[in-house]
Design an enzyme around this catalytic site. Structure first.
Site, PDB file in Angstrom:
ATOM      1  N   GLY A 199     -10.270   7.625   0.191  1.00  0.00           N
ATOM      2  CA  GLY A 199      -9.615   7.155   1.411  1.00  0.00           C
ATOM      3  C   GLY A 199     -10.499   7.338   2.634  1.00  0.00           C
ATOM      4  O   GLY A 199     -11.701   7.029   2.605  1.00  0.00           O
ATOM      5  N   THR A 226      -3.679  -1.495   3.109  1.00  0.00           N
ATOM      6  CA  THR A 226      -3.592  -2.448   1.993  1.00  0.00           C
ATOM      7  C   THR A 226      -4.871  -3.291   1.932  1.00  0.00           C
ATOM      8  O   THR A 226      -5.250  -3.903   2.930  1.00  0.00           O
ATOM      9  CB  THR A 226      -2.383  -3.388   2.154  1.00  0.00           C
ATOM     10  N   ASP A 230      -9.960  -2.870  -2.282  1.00  0.00           N
ATOM     11  CA  ASP A 230     -10.525  -4.149  -2.764  1.00  0.00           C
ATOM     12  C   ASP A 230     -11.771  -4.511  -1.951  1.00  0.00           C
ATOM     13  O   ASP A 230     -12.759  -5.032  -2.493  1.00  0.00           O
ATOM     14  CB  ASP A 230      -9.486  -5.266  -2.628  1.00  0.00           C
TER      15      ASP A 230
HETATM   16  O1  RIB Z   1      -4.884  -3.951  -3.678  1.00  0.00           O
HETATM   17  C1  RIB Z   1      -3.954  -4.422  -2.750  1.00  0.00           C
HETATM   18  C2  RIB Z   1      -3.031  -5.407  -3.407  1.00  0.00           C
HETATM   19  O2  RIB Z   1      -2.247  -4.709  -4.348  1.00  0.00           O
HETATM   20  C3  RIB Z   1      -2.032  -6.063  -2.491  1.00  0.00           C
HETATM   21  O3  RIB Z   1      -2.548  -7.184  -1.800  1.00  0.00           O
HETATM   22  C4  RIB Z   1      -0.885  -6.388  -3.433  1.00  0.00           C
HETATM   23  O4  RIB Z   1      -0.827  -7.736  -3.787  1.00  0.00           O
HETATM   24  C5  RIB Z   1      -1.074  -5.454  -4.630  1.00  0.00           C
HETATM   25  O5  RIB Z   1      -1.276  -6.065  -5.851  1.00  0.00           O
END
Ligand code: RIB
Length: 284
Positions: A199, A226, A230
């Protein structure tokens, strides 16, 4: 320009932004509701694109209006969606996300069409790197990684049994702290790199259990975390493919992940390369 293919999930994120997250069985009643494109694979694809890569995405959406919203920013930003197939009579994946004022979240996913991604139907293009997301069907990700001739990265979120092919073939595995604890020693046994994110505290890179690099995350005011993981994954993959040394690649990925927490929504918050570089230099 590096080229990347992502095999992963595509969702519509239904987001309730509230003062705090509910405890089990409790209610929080001050939320604002928004809809955003999301899904781990789609977020990684858009993150890589905004960071300057040529990107294609392989995934599944349903035959519904949610699919258009889920794909809107990918289309707008020039991600190649030829590998995204609409599945008849099936719902697009949906994630119900609660976000607290602290930026922390809770997510429940109804995967819908994402579960229909079949390994035999995947025609993975010859590009520099492949990112596989563990929320897509495991078999499809494992087959794509096994047959791909280039740099391969897989995110093991959320923690669950992992195909042995992934451990054997992945050049890079990305986990957060709780996933790293769940997988334990099995991660130290695999031949590739393992990035462990912590984090706001940053991340570390390992091979065979030995730490190769550690980087701090730049301090930012987090609004919504969020999609930060990714973004980290896409940035680290790109930086390694570009030949950046481990420590620099990790710092770049931490800055990209931090930058992605400064705005609401998974995809609307994904940073451009300029934004990440400014944050790295301390100019933001
Ligand atoms: O990794 C973040 C994502 O996890 C979000 O956008 C949501 O769709 C979930 O699957």
């Amino acid at each position: 320009m590096a080229s990347v293919v992502v095999v992963g999930s595509i969702n519509l994120d239904i987001v309730a932004s509230a003062s705090r997250l509910p405890t089990p069985g409790a209610k929080v009643t001050d939320a604002l509701l928004t809809h955003h494109p999301g899904g781990g694979g789609a977020n990684q694809a858009l993150a890589a694109r905004r960071l300057g890569a040529d990107v294609s995405l392989m995934g599944r959406v349903g035959s519904d209006a949610e699919a258009d919203t889920a794909l809107a920013l990918l289309r707008e930003n020039g991600v190649d969606l030829a590998g995204v197939v609409e599945v008849p009579d099936t719902a697009t994946g949906v994630a119900l996300i609660a976000v607290a004022a602290s930026g922390e979240n809770q997510i429940v996913v109804a995967p819908g069409a994402n579960l229909r991604l079949m390994s035999e139907s995947l025609q993975v293009p010859a590009v520099d790197a492949l990112i596989g997301e563990h929320l897509a069907p495991r078999d499809a990700v494992a087959r794509a990684i096994e047959t791909f001739d280039g740099f391969t990265c897989v995110t093991l979120a959320t923690a669950s049994e992992v195909d042995e092919v992934v451990l054997r073939h992945a050049d890079l595995i990305v986990v957060n702290e709780s996933e790293a604890a769940w997988y334990g020693d099995s991660l130290a046994l695999q031949k590739g790199l393992v990035a462990k994110t912590s984090g706001a505290s940053g991340a570390a890179l390992y091979r065979g259990g030995e730490q190769l690099a550690r980087a701090a995350s730049p301090a930012v005011k987090a609004v919504d975390t969020t999609g930060a993981g990714d973004t980290f994954t896409a940035a680290l993959t790109l930086a390694l493919v570009e030949g950046q040394p481990y420590a620099e690649a990790l710092s770049f990925a931490c800055a990209a992940g931090a930058a992605a927490t400064q705005r609401n929504g998974a995809q609307p918050s994904l940073p451009t390369r300029d934004e990440v570089e400014r944050l790295l230099k301390g100019n933001d």
